[in-house]
Scaffold this motif. Structure first.
Motif, PDB file in Angstrom:
ATOM      1  N   SER A   1     -10.688  -4.482 -11.383  1.00 26.80           N
ATOM      2  CA  SER A   1      -9.949  -4.220 -10.150  1.00 26.80           C
ATOM      3  C   SER A   1      -9.735  -5.524  -9.390  1.00 26.80           C
ATOM      4  CB  SER A   1     -10.731  -3.232  -9.275  1.00 26.80           C
ATOM      5  OG  SER A   1     -10.162  -3.123  -7.984  1.00 26.80           O
ATOM      6  N   THR A   2      -8.637  -5.595  -8.653  1.00 33.21           N
ATOM      7  CA  THR A   2      -8.446  -6.758  -7.781  1.00 33.21           C
ATOM      8  C   THR A   2      -9.501  -6.804  -6.681  1.00 33.21           C
ATOM      9  OG1 THR A   2      -6.763  -5.473  -6.581  1.00 33.21           O
ATOM     10  CG2 THR A   2      -5.975  -7.061  -8.202  1.00 33.21           C
TER      11      THR A   2
ATOM     12  N   CYS B   1       1.949  -2.606  -1.038  1.00 34.27           N
ATOM     13  CA  CYS B   1       1.566  -3.988  -0.745  1.00 34.27           C
ATOM     14  C   CYS B   1       0.379  -4.168   0.200  1.00 34.27           C
ATOM     15  CB  CYS B   1       2.763  -4.730  -0.140  1.00 34.27           C
ATOM     16  SG  CYS B   1       4.309  -4.589  -1.037  1.00 34.27           S
ATOM     17  N   GLY B   2       0.517  -3.703   1.423  1.00 33.32           N
ATOM     18  CA  GLY B   2      -0.457  -4.013   2.464  1.00 33.32           C
ATOM     19  C   GLY B   2      -1.872  -3.560   2.145  1.00 33.32           C
ATOM     20  N   PRO B   3      -2.084  -2.282   1.828  1.00 37.91           N
ATOM     21  CA  PRO B   3      -3.443  -1.835   1.509  1.00 37.91           C
ATOM     22  C   PRO B   3      -4.037  -2.556   0.315  1.00 37.91           C
ATOM     23  CG  PRO B   3      -1.995   0.023   1.930  1.00 37.91           C
ATOM     24  CD  PRO B   3      -1.118  -1.174   1.866  1.00 37.91           C
ATOM     25  N   SER B   4      -3.211  -2.837  -0.682  1.00 38.01           N
ATOM     26  CA  SER B   4      -3.684  -3.572  -1.848  1.00 38.01           C
ATOM     27  C   SER B   4      -4.233  -4.931  -1.443  1.00 38.01           C
ATOM     28  CB  SER B   4      -2.537  -3.744  -2.852  1.00 38.01           C
ATOM     29  OG  SER B   4      -2.908  -4.595  -3.910  1.00 38.01           O
TER      30      SER B   4
ATOM     31  N   ASN C   1      -0.391  -9.367  -9.491  1.00 36.12           N
ATOM     32  CA  ASN C   1       0.645  -8.755  -8.668  1.00 36.12           C
ATOM     33  C   ASN C   1       0.018  -7.704  -7.767  1.00 36.12           C
ATOM     34  OD1 ASN C   1       3.604  -8.513  -8.177  1.00 36.12           O
ATOM     35  ND2 ASN C   1       3.266  -6.415  -8.852  1.00 36.12           N
ATOM     36  N   ASP C   2       0.647  -7.399  -6.645  1.00 37.28           N
ATOM     37  CA  ASP C   2       0.000  -6.548  -5.642  1.00 37.28           C
ATOM     38  C   ASP C   2       0.132  -5.055  -5.881  1.00 37.28           C
ATOM     39  OD1 ASP C   2       2.683  -6.376  -5.035  1.00 37.28           O
ATOM     40  OD2 ASP C   2       2.463  -6.853  -2.913  1.00 37.28           O
ATOM     41  N   ASN C   3       1.057  -4.628  -6.734  1.00 34.22           N
ATOM     42  CA  ASN C   3       1.214  -3.212  -7.094  1.00 34.22           C
ATOM     43  C   ASN C   3       2.269  -3.132  -8.193  1.00 34.22           C
ATOM     44  OD1 ASN C   3       2.569  -3.319  -3.917  1.00 34.22           O
ATOM     45  ND2 ASN C   3       3.954  -2.974  -5.639  1.00 34.22           N
TER      46      ASN C   3
ATOM     47  N   SER D   1       1.918 -12.336  -6.757  1.00 37.81           N
ATOM     48  CA  SER D   1       3.335 -11.994  -6.667  1.00 37.81           C
ATOM     49  C   SER D   1       3.479 -10.617  -6.034  1.00 37.81           C
ATOM     50  CB  SER D   1       4.000 -12.042  -8.043  1.00 37.81           C
ATOM     51  OG  SER D   1       3.374 -11.152  -8.951  1.00 37.81           O
ATOM     52  N   ASP D   2       4.707 -10.233  -5.764  1.00 38.15           N
ATOM     53  CA  ASP D   2       4.972  -9.044  -4.951  1.00 38.15           C
ATOM     54  C   ASP D   2       6.003  -8.155  -5.630  1.00 38.15           C
ATOM     55  OD1 ASP D   2       5.293  -7.226  -2.915  1.00 38.15           O
ATOM     56  OD2 ASP D   2       5.690  -8.691  -1.352  1.00 38.15           O
TER      57      ASP D   2
END
Length: 467
Positions: free
Chosen positions: A338-339, A80-83, A287-289, A39-40
């Motif tokens: 960690s993701t 979002c993107g770097p994650s 979730n991404d962040n 999710s975002d």
């Protein structure tokens, strides 16, 4: 006799093909399917399984009971993107110059700009490794790894792509009343064939995922279901809004968008059950962040901070993992993960040896969640966005700022990061500073930089939502 021999010679290739097919099917079935749901911009506290009493997430709550809930799961970046780049490579994205800045974005004129920005092509993604393991791979939803054709998902290990190249877009189709001129906003099926969907986008992504699963049920598959929900724009389905009469404004809209997200996850999980695939599938939801409380009214409590900063609310995320054959059902894992660990975990469960891949920062989580390995997966984790940075070593966390002295917290006693212990433990501050610097100097220079005025805005957001 001659006719009989001819008959046998004709049947032999058929029999061999049949036997080969049976063994191929059995081998394929032994390799677990992988469904990764991301999710975002969701809030840490905005799910039932995270304690929310306002939001309705029955399907994800059921997933939590069927697997493992991680209480200290971290992303490698607060945006979002770097994650996502870290997830796809299993490495701290700063190692290959992908600083904690989105692409394309509000970048300075120095370095790479615009559509030239993207996940570097010399980085091999988990999707490519899984293809080599015999998996059918698919991405549904948000890409955000570069808009240029050379960065396209179908050129980075994904057999199937239905989604959009950018970082956010409308949840409804574009028409005269809902316009966008940006190519990266357009829905795309495969490569270069732009299409629109008449459905609410969150539901459409679930439907496409279900179709892919049906078509590939006889072989191992990897699904990356990359929702843009609940990222802005704040657009909820009218029917979902009616389910929250006691909420108002952005909070009501977010609750409705989260309900749609949960419904979409439930559809995919139900399809796995219907096809008898659940027992041979690993499902991960995260979730991404952290949630951006100012833009979408998300809640990260009891954590302080938001998306785009290194307080716990910006980098600690909800995380669920349901293992094949219902292993570790309804359990909780409390050590930090960690993701970045998803790469090694997925590759290992697909039959690969993650230890043969050089440069990974993530680890295979399977022996940890099953109890085979009782140590911490990570003693130390790092975050960096230009001057700002953070390091967590065991339960101590140091945060480095550009405009104030560093702060030190003991997360075992203070996960809300209220009591700054920097002045009472200067020795720990010094040790963590040195450890962080040793990591920092091992990284590549950033390929692009954020304009300083946006860094100032990030600090102002941090101060507003710190506690």
């Amino acid at each position: 006799m001659k006719n009989i021999q001819n008959s046998k010679s004709m049947k032999s290739p058929i029999l061999i093909a049949f036997i080969f097919g049976v063994f191929s099917y059995m081998y394929g079935q032994n390799q677990p399917n992988i469904v990764f749901i991301l999710s975002d911009d969701a809030g840490y506290a905005d799910f039932g399984f995270q304690g929310s009493k306002e939001f309705k997430t029955p399907h994800l709550d059921a997933l939590a009971k069927s697997g493992v809930k991680f209480t200290q799961a971290y992303v490698s970046a607060a945006v979002c993107g770097p994650s996502r780049a870290g997830i796809l490579t299993g490495k701290y994205q700063q190692r290959f110059g992908y600083e904690e800045n989105n692409v394309p974005g509000y970048m300075s004129a120095s370095g790479i700009i615009g559509d030239e920005m993207g996940l570097p092509l010399d980085q091999k993604l988990i999707s490519e490794y899984l293809q080599e393991q015999g998996y059918k791979t698919a991405l549904f939803g948000k890409w955000h790894m570069g808009n240029a054709d050379r960065f396209h998902p179908t050129k980075r290990g994904f057999d199937t792509f239905y989604g959009f190249r950018g970082g956010a877009r409308s949840y409804y189709e574009f028409d005269e009343n809902n316009k966008s001129s940006r190519k990266e906003d357009r829905m795309e099926r495969g490569f270069g064939n732009f299409e629109e969907s008449e459905l609410y986008l969150t539901d459409a992504l679930a439907n496409e995922t279900i179709q892919f699963i049906e078509e590939n049920k006889a072989q191992p598959f990897f699904v990356y279901l990359s929702f843009n929900a609940v990222h802005t724009p704040m657009e909820a389905h009218p029917d979902d809004l009616k389910k929250f009469p006691n909420l108002e404004g952005k909070r009501k809209t977010l609750a409705a968008m989260t309900l749609a997200l949960d419904r979409a996850c439930g559809k995919v999980i139900d399809k796995l059950d219907e096809l008898g695939l659940r027992e041979n599938t690993i499902i991960v939801f995260t979730n991404d962040n952290g949630g951006p409380s100012d833009t979408n009214a998300s809640l990260n409590k009891p954590l302080g901070g938001t998306k785009a900063n290194h307080l716990e609310g910006g980098i600690r995320v909800p995380f669920l993992m349901a293992l094949p054959k219902n292993k570790q059902k309804n359990t909780t894992y409390q050590y930090p993960i960690s993701t970045l660990d998803l790469f090694a975990t997925f590759y290992n469960i697909a039959g690969g040896n993650e230890k043969q891949i050089t440069g990974l920062d993530g680890v295979n989580l399977l022996p940890y969640v099953t109890g085979e390995n009782k140590l911490r997966p990570h003693e130390t984790l790092y975050w960096k966005k230009e001057v700002r940075g953070a390091i967590r070593h065991l339960d101590w966390k140091l945060i480095r700022y550009p405009d104030r002295p560093a702060e030190l917290y003991n997360l075992a006693e203070d996960e809300a990061e209220i009591n700054n212990l920097a002045t009472t433990h200067p020795d720990i501050v010094n040790d963590l500073y040195k450890q962080f610097f040793e990591w920092e100097v091992s990284l590549e220079r950033p390929l692009w930089m954020l304009k300083h005025k946006y860094e100032k805005a990030a600090i102002e957001r941090l101060d507003k939502y710190k506690n």
